[in-house]
Design an enzyme around this catalytic site. Structure first.
Site, PDB file in Angstrom:
ATOM      1  N   ASP A  30       3.215  24.104  -3.055  1.00  0.00           N
ATOM      2  CA  ASP A  30       2.336  24.406  -4.184  1.00  0.00           C
ATOM      3  C   ASP A  30       2.735  25.782  -4.749  1.00  0.00           C
ATOM      4  OD1 ASP A  30      -0.701  23.471  -5.153  1.00  0.00           O
ATOM      5  OD2 ASP A  30      -0.391  25.637  -5.310  1.00  0.00           O
ATOM      6  N   HIS A  35      -6.539  26.581  -0.122  1.00  0.00           N
ATOM      7  CA  HIS A  35      -7.109  27.928  -0.284  1.00  0.00           C
ATOM      8  C   HIS A  35      -8.376  28.129   0.550  1.00  0.00           C
ATOM      9  CE1 HIS A  35      -4.243  28.934  -3.318  1.00  0.00           C
ATOM     10  NE2 HIS A  35      -4.699  28.066  -4.202  1.00  0.00           N
ATOM     11  N   ASP A  67       2.110  22.122  -9.007  1.00  0.00           N
ATOM     12  CA  ASP A  67       1.896  23.068 -10.096  1.00  0.00           C
ATOM     13  C   ASP A  67       3.021  24.090 -10.248  1.00  0.00           C
ATOM     14  OD1 ASP A  67       1.098  24.063  -7.663  1.00  0.00           O
ATOM     15  OD2 ASP A  67      -0.933  24.587  -8.273  1.00  0.00           O
ATOM     16  N   HIS A  69       0.906  28.119  -5.524  1.00  0.00           N
ATOM     17  CA  HIS A  69       0.051  29.165  -4.967  1.00  0.00           C
ATOM     18  C   HIS A  69       0.195  29.205  -3.453  1.00  0.00           C
ATOM     19  CE1 HIS A  69      -2.001  27.699  -8.706  1.00  0.00           C
ATOM     20  NE2 HIS A  69      -2.016  28.997  -8.948  1.00  0.00           N
TER      21      HIS A  69
HETATM   22 ZN   LIG Z   1      -1.781  25.532  -6.704  1.00  0.00          ZN
END
Ligand SMILES: [Zn+2]
Length: 310
Positions: free
Chosen positions: A163, A126, A244, A165
């Site tokens: 992931d 991120h 995740d 995200h």
């Molecule tokens: Zn994540």
């Protein structure tokens, strides 16, 4: 297969408080699981060294690096944003996480290992060129890609990110760069709320609705990632390995199982074997429930080691 396992014993010194999901217990759970199953003992273990200023500057602005240094507290915990917190040791540990990814790249290019897994935190995907966010300070996978290009002559680097995200930071750094292909699967709509609809020609977005299970995940990856990867023919495969998207993970709502992480890891290895002389470096991103994180990482490492799932 020889798999390098790169970590550092000081990682618990980056500690954002007992309520924070991105905690030192994550790596402790991974280590305990891998030791118990005997998987860790089959890897070539070594310690990370800190990434240098010059190595971080390849992907981050000078202003970002100075801002982080200015924000670092002398004691206690201070927030950079709602979920990214710093302690006096955080930046050193973050430099170790980026340095682990660099060491992994050096290992595979120097033929000291076929592939590498960097079991470090904080995660990185991120972190944008000029912004820390989402538990991330430096973009570890981007630092690795830039190092491979600058020091080892990599010309086509594929970054595969499963992931839950989306990797807004990696996209921010490499969008429209023809030497990097970014394939990212993620729950949609969901955090990070940036770049979710990015149309850059080198970005393959694979959005998945909440509740997506393994078979639909695999179909989506085969349909979107594989044609792009065969077309791109990477000479290095990098993996942002977040776990995740597991059905047991508390931070999101995808429903993958351990076996799906084995499957997508095998897919990455197949591409590395076909186009990149096996070179693959994987970096831990998310994954926030100890038990499932340990099992998923074990499945990932078994794929890297060339072992069957069970
Ligand atoms: Zn994540």
């Amino acid at each position: 297969m020889i798999t390098a396992y790169i970590t550092h014993p000081d990682q618990p010194r980056h500690y954002m408080g007992s309520e924070h999901p991105e905690s030192p217990q994550r790596l402790e759970a991974i280590r305990a699981r891998l030791l118990r199953s005997g998987t860790l003992q089959q890897t070539m273990q070594s310690e990370a060294v800190e990434a240098s200023e010059a190595q971080l500057r390849r992907v981050h602005s000078e202003a970002h690096l100075r801002t982080l240094e200015r924000c670092a507290p002398e004691h206690g915990i201070i927030p950079l944003d709602g979920d990214t917190l710093m302690t006096p040791d955080s930046l050193r540990i973050a430099r170790l996480a980026a340095g682990a990814a660099i060491k992994g790249v050096d290992r595979v290019y120097r033929h000291q290992a076929d592939n590498a897994f960097c079991a470090m935190r904080p995660p990185g995907h991120h972190a944008e060129a000029a912004t820390a966010m989402g538990f991330c300070f430096y973009n570890n996978i981007a630092v690795a890609a830039a190092h491979a290009r600058s020091e080892h002559g990599a010309r086509r680097v594929a970054i595969l990110d499963f992931d839950v995200h989306q990797c807004n930071g990696t996209i921010d750094i490499f969008q429209n760069d023809p030497g990097v292909l970014i394939c990212t699967s993620f729950q949609y709509p969901f955090y990070p709320w940036r770049y979710l609809d990015c149309r850059a020609p080198n970005v393959v977005n694979t959005p998945l609705p909440a509740g997506t299970e393994g078979p639909a995940f695999r179909r989506a990856i085969e349909a979107s990632w594989l044609p792009a990867l065969h077309d791109f023919q990477p000479d290095l495969v990098l993996v942002s390995a977040g776990f995740d998207a597991h059905r047991e993970d508390p931070l999101a709502e995808l429903c993958l199982g351990d076996e799906d992480f084995y499957w997508v890891s095998r897919l990455a290895i197949d591409i590395a074997e076909r186009y990149a002389e096996c070179r693959l470096v994987s970096v831990l991103e998310g994954g926030y429930t100890g038990d499932a994180l340990g099992r998923s990482t074990e499945a990932h490492l078994k794929a890297l080691l060339g072992l069957p799932f069970d």
